[in-house]
Write a protein that holds these residues in place. Structure first.
Motif, short mmCIF file in Angstrom:
data_model
loop_
_atom_site.label_atom_id
_atom_site.label_comp_id
_atom_site.label_asym_id
_atom_site.label_seq_id
_atom_site.Cartn_x
_atom_site.Cartn_y
_atom_site.Cartn_z
N ALA A 75 0.89 -1.44 0.39
CA ALA A 75 0.14 0.03 0.28
C ALA A 75 0.83 1.29 0.11
O ALA A 75 0.33 1.91 -0.54
CB ALA A 75 -0.71 -0.04 1.01
N GLY A 76 2.07 1.20 0.79
CA GLY A 76 3.10 2.32 0.93
C GLY A 76 3.11 2.61 -0.15
O GLY A 76 3.86 3.80 -0.91
N ALA A 77 3.80 1.65 -1.50
CA ALA A 77 4.84 1.37 -2.84
C ALA A 77 3.38 2.00 -3.76
O ALA A 77 4.37 2.76 -3.99
CB ALA A 77 5.04 0.29 -2.91
N THR A 78 2.41 1.87 -3.04
CA THR A 78 1.22 1.99 -3.91
C THR A 78 1.22 3.56 -4.25
O THR A 78 1.06 4.46 -5.09
CB THR A 78 -0.18 1.13 -3.90
N VAL A 79 0.67 4.38 -2.87
CA VAL A 79 0.40 5.42 -2.42
C VAL A 79 1.79 6.46 -3.23
O VAL A 79 1.38 7.45 -3.53
CB VAL A 79 -0.18 6.09 -1.51
N LEU A 80 2.64 5.80 -2.58
CA LEU A 80 3.93 6.72 -3.26
C LEU A 80 3.86 6.64 -4.78
O LEU A 80 4.87 7.84 -5.47
CB LEU A 80 5.29 6.00 -2.70
N ALA A 81 3.62 5.80 -5.79
CA ALA A 81 3.85 5.81 -6.94
C ALA A 81 3.22 6.65 -7.51
O ALA A 81 3.47 7.55 -8.44
CB ALA A 81 3.59 4.33 -7.54
N TYR A 82 1.92 6.36 -6.82
CA TYR A 82 0.58 7.80 -7.48
C TYR A 82 1.50 8.85 -6.94
O TYR A 82 1.22 10.17 -8.33
CB TYR A 82 -0.15 7.53 -6.29
N LEU A 83 1.51 9.55 -5.82
CA LEU A 83 2.58 10.76 -5.61
C LEU A 83 3.74 11.46 -6.39
O LEU A 83 3.35 12.28 -6.92
CB LEU A 83 3.25 11.12 -4.56
N ILE A 84 4.31 10.50 -6.85
CA ILE A 84 5.85 10.45 -7.91
C ILE A 84 5.06 10.84 -9.58
O ILE A 84 5.07 11.93 -10.01
CB ILE A 84 6.66 9.17 -8.09
N GLU A 85 3.65 9.89 -9.92
CA GLU A 85 3.11 10.58 -10.45
C GLU A 85 2.71 11.88 -10.94
O GLU A 85 3.03 12.77 -11.68
CB GLU A 85 2.05 9.04 -11.42
N GLY A 86 2.12 12.52 -9.75
CA GLY A 86 1.98 13.34 -9.38
C GLY A 86 2.73 14.13 -9.67
O GLY A 86 2.44 15.78 -10.43
N ALA A 87 3.53 14.36 -8.89
CA ALA A 87 4.85 15.16 -8.64
C ALA A 87 5.08 15.53 -10.67
O ALA A 87 5.67 16.17 -10.21
CB ALA A 87 5.67 14.39 -7.89
N LEU A 88 4.73 14.41 -11.14
CA LEU A 88 6.26 14.33 -12.25
C LEU A 88 4.99 14.61 -13.08
O LEU A 88 5.45 14.98 -14.41
CB LEU A 88 6.32 13.29 -13.20
N GLY A 89 3.68 15.52 -12.79
CA GLY A 89 2.50 16.26 -13.94
C GLY A 89 1.97 15.43 -14.14
O GLY A 89 0.76 15.65 -15.08
N LEU A 90 1.11 14.08 -14.20
CA LEU A 90 0.27 13.50 -14.48
C LEU A 90 -0.69 14.01 -13.79
O LEU A 90 -0.50 14.21 -12.51
CB LEU A 90 0.66 12.33 -14.16
N PRO A 91 -1.77 14.34 -14.47
CA PRO A 91 -3.52 14.38 -13.88
C PRO A 91 -3.68 13.51 -13.18
O PRO A 91 -5.00 12.94 -13.44
CB PRO A 91 -3.88 14.84 -15.12
N VAL A 92 -3.31 12.93 -11.88
CA VAL A 92 -3.61 12.46 -11.06
C VAL A 92 -4.62 12.46 -9.46
O VAL A 92 -4.83 12.29 -9.19
CB VAL A 92 -2.85 11.08 -10.86
N PHE A 93 -3.78 13.54 -10.36
CA PHE A 93 -4.92 14.60 -8.29
C PHE A 93 -6.16 15.64 -8.87
O PHE A 93 -6.40 15.43 -10.43
CB PHE A 93 -4.25 16.25 -8.19
N ALA A 94 -7.40 15.35 -7.79
CA ALA A 94 -8.43 16.30 -8.56
C ALA A 94 -8.26 17.52 -8.80
O ALA A 94 -9.24 17.79 -10.16
CB ALA A 94 -9.66 16.33 -7.18
N THR A 95 -7.55 18.46 -9.06
CA THR A 95 -6.61 19.13 -9.18
C THR A 95 -5.52 19.49 -9.55
O THR A 95 -5.04 19.14 -8.34
CB THR A 95 -7.83 20.71 -9.03
#
Length: 195
Positions: A75-95
């Motif tokens: 779970a930690g690896a999954t959410v960390l990967a999600y945050l990295i995707e967002g940090a890289l500019g992918l549109p994974v966050f609500a805004t």
């Protein structure tokens, strides 16, 4: 001097391991689960449910369920990967996206997602989540972390009064509904997995 090895904490199979028959914990299986989890998180960020007093997304629900289904490490690896995707500019966050967005007023909630997933996963690794009562303990702990970190970081940006009135109180009812939903869904998934 005592040289006997320490006994590790009791770790039980997670829901993901139980549902995925023959789960051997291979790297390919873990990558598949991480990618599926980040996709669900990204999708949940863009699902807006009309609600009172504010509309809600389903992100926290998915964070809690990933923790409960995957266990702490995955779970930690999954959410960390999600945050990295967002940090890289992918549109994974609500805004928004990117590091400046993550350092902004809502960044504490994003950090809370990571800590909450690990905490809920820790409970799942120890067999919690197979009943409503044990699910409730794990999910409330996760929610408390998300709301505490989120409100604290928001207070740093806006002041404590505004953080509480704008970033905590309007969301409590919706978060309670998501915890109740997670508590209802998880034991049913365990019953299904046990068949």
């Amino acid at each position: 001097m005592n040289t006997t090895p320490m006994t590790p904490a009791l770790v039980t199979p997670t829901l993901a391991e139980t549902l995925w028959a023959g789960f051997a914990g291979s790297n390919l299986q873990k990558v598949a689960l991480v990618l599926a989890g980040t996709a669900l998180l990204a999708l949940s960020a863009h699902i807006k449910v009309p609600f009172w007093p504010v509309p809600m997304t389903m992100q926290t629900f998915v964070v809690l369920m990933i923790g409960a289904a995957f266990g702490a490490r995955l779970a930690g690896a999954t959410v960390l990967a999600y945050l990295i995707e967002g940090a890289l500019g992918l549109p994974v966050f609500a805004t928004g996206a990117g590091l400046p967005y993550m350092a902004g007023p809502t960044g504490g909630y994003l950090a809370g997602f990571l800590v909450a997933a690990v905490i809920v996963g820790w409970f799942a690794d120890r067999g919690h989540g197979r009943s409503i009562a044990t699910s409730l303990v794990a999910f409330l702990a996760g929610e408390a972390v998300i709301l505490t970190l989120g409100t604290s970081w928001l207070a740093y940006h806006l002041g404590l009064d505004k953080a509480i009135t704008g970033g905590l109180l309007p969301f409590l009812f919706g978060e309670g509904v998501k915890v109740a939903l997670a508590c209802a869904v998880l034991p049913v998934m365990w019953r299904f997995a046990s068949r």
